[in-house]
Write an enzyme that holds these catalytic residues in place. Structure first.
Site, PDB file in Angstrom:
ATOM      1  N   PRO A 129       7.247  -3.481  15.696  1.00  0.00           N
ATOM      2  CG  PRO A 129       9.525  -3.881  15.934  1.00  0.00           C
ATOM      3  CD  PRO A 129       8.516  -3.413  14.939  1.00  0.00           C
ATOM      4  CG  MET A 153       0.807 -12.903  21.685  1.00  0.00           C
ATOM      5  SD  MET A 153      -0.678 -12.820  20.646  1.00  0.00           S
ATOM      6  CE  MET A 153      -0.306 -14.083  19.405  1.00  0.00           C
ATOM      7  CB  VAL A 182      14.809  14.403 -23.818  1.00  0.00           C
ATOM      8  CG1 VAL A 182      14.005  15.614 -23.338  1.00  0.00           C
ATOM      9  CG2 VAL A 182      16.237  14.488 -23.313  1.00  0.00           C
ATOM     10  N   GLY A 207       0.011  -3.492  16.348  1.00  0.00           N
ATOM     11  CA  GLY A 207       1.409  -3.811  16.573  1.00  0.00           C
ATOM     12  C   GLY A 207       1.875  -4.873  15.598  1.00  0.00           C
ATOM     13  CG  ASP A 223      -4.478  -3.486  18.689  1.00  0.00           C
ATOM     14  OD1 ASP A 223      -4.050  -4.296  17.855  1.00  0.00           O
ATOM     15  OD2 ASP A 223      -5.682  -3.346  18.959  1.00  0.00           O
ATOM     16  N   PRO A 275      10.336   9.727 -36.874  1.00  0.00           N
ATOM     17  CG  PRO A 275      11.654  10.602 -38.567  1.00  0.00           C
ATOM     18  CD  PRO A 275      11.168  10.895 -37.187  1.00  0.00           C
ATOM     19  CE  LYS A 279      -9.284  -7.565  20.560  1.00  0.00           C
ATOM     20  NZ  LYS A 279      -9.471  -8.591  19.520  1.00  0.00           N
TER      21      LYS A 279
END
Length: 407
Positions: A174, A330, A22, A250, A197, A42, A219
């Site tokens: 994603p 891509m 504790v 993303g 994005d 002690p 883009k």
């Protein structure tokens, strides 16, 4: 009546009497807050021993004395001997020092709340009247979940005139809004401006307060409305205005996300930047389509490439030899070229290919075909970006089918 007061103990001496679990837990909290902890006992338990070996903690290996209270700012009496604890708290009260009595709270003048820290805030829960620590902890845990997952406005309201801004580079995952990480969601709740994005959980932007500025720098393939140099400039400029800037991307910002360039730009400008990793579509899109990138007895390696240009010959050879799964991000625009290169590298005509469009969203669509037919199949159904292409035996729809279904 118990009153909640935030007490600043950083750099100030406090007394912890006792060496058991504790006492150790309370000492650990004080150490975390920067207090100068003096432990008097002690014998110490293992957890306390770890603390007394660290900076900011001193240990007097003896019985505690009420005179140890003098000169301290706060006292924790947790010796396990109620008479000793009571005497320590009584002396603390005489010295006008607040104290916590671990064995019987009525003898102390303070209570340790169950706390949770979030976005620069500390939320504490204490019992009114008779102490009920288990109940306080339960409520604290529920509040912690609420703070981490709810749509709260956690922006700083008071700022020093010279307080620097900062940038938080967040991987939004994603596409599905609930696949952003908890830390990423917390960052959005603290944002003064979001530079975003077109990919990732853009629907979350609708949950932001109306006065949060949103700057769209999205883009598309072959069409970069805002060049990367301008994005870098925006991040630096907004942070220099003392604002908390979230750069929402993303997937993961360091997986073909040009996140490294943004980190460099901020650091060169002397702007503090934090990176919050995201769930990359390279891993999540196949998973959402039920495709394991590795599978025992089938394949044990993965090549992740971008499809804006020709794929490296080493990756082609590994996939053609069926020693690795190929994941192309891509790659829709150059799909025909990638297929020709794989065939030229020796890939089998029946090697399975899966194309996962809009992974994890309600628009997700999966197109599967053998390597020799996938270009025509993609054209026939009108495959469009964003999409992830998976090449390898793991993309066979029958791989994870139940035995009876295969039969």
């Amino acid at each position: 009546m118990t009153t909640l007061v935030g007490v600043e103990l950083a750099g100030r001496p406090v007394l912890v009497a006792g060496g058991g679990p504790v006492a150790a837990s309370k000492a650990a909290a004080l150490v975390a807050d920067g207090a100068l902890v003096h432990v008097v006992t002690p014998v110490v338990c293992e957890a306390m021993l770890d603390l007394v070996d660290g900076a900011g903690v001193t240990w007097s290996q003896r019985e505690v004395d009420v005179e140890d209270v003098v000169g301290t700012w706060f006292v924790v009496a947790a010796t396990g001997d109620l008479d000793v604890d009571r005497d320590l708290c009584a002396r603390a009260t005489t010295e006008r020092v607040f104290s916590v009595c671990a064995g019987a709270s009525k003898h102390g003048t303070a209570r340790n709340p169950a706390v949770t820290d979030h976005a620069g805030l500390r939320v504490g829960v204490v019992s009114l009247g008779r102490p009920d620590p288990a109940r306080a902890v339960g409520v604290r845990n529920a509040l912690a979940v609420h703070l981490a997952s709810s749509q709260l406005d956690l922006r700083a309201r008071r700022r020093g005139s010279a307080q620097p801004g900062r940038v938080v580079l967040v991987g939004g995952g994603p596409g599905a809004e609930d696949l952003i990480t908890v830390r990423g969601r917390q960052a959005l709740a603290q944002a003064d401006v979001v530079v975003t994005d077109r990919l990732g959980p853009t629907g979350l932007l609708r949950t932001l307060p109306l006065d949060v500025e949103v700057i769209d720098v999205g883009k598309t393939a072959g069409h970069h409305t805002v060049p990367q140099s301008e994005i870098n400039r925006i991040l630096v400029e907004q942070a220099r205005r003392g604002r908390t800037v979230v750069r929402l991307k993303g997937g993961d910002p360091f997986v073909y996300g040009r996140g490294g360039e943004e980190v460099i730009a901020c650091r060169e400008a002397g702007v503090d930047i934090e990176v919050v990793p995201g769930v990359s579509s390279a891993l999540s899109a196949p998973g959402a389509a039920g495709i394991p990138l590795t599978h025992r007895g089938t394949v044990g390696a993965v090549h992740v490439v971008h499809g804006h240009e020709r794929i490296d010959g080493h990756a082609l050879a590994a996939v053609a030899a069926e020693g690795a799964t190929l994941v192309v991000l891509m790659g829709v625009r150059m799909l025909a070229e990638h297929v020709r290169d794989l065939r030229a590298a020796g890939a089998a005509s029946d090697l399975p290919v899966a194309i996962v469009e809009d992974a994890t969203t309600e628009r997700q669509r999966v197109t599967t075909a053998p390597l020799a037919e996938v270009t025509e199949a993609a054209a026939r159904v009108g495959v469009r970006a964003p999409a992830v292409i998976v090449v390898g035996r793991v993309a066979d729809p029958l791989l994870l089918a139940a035995p009876e279904a295969v039969a």
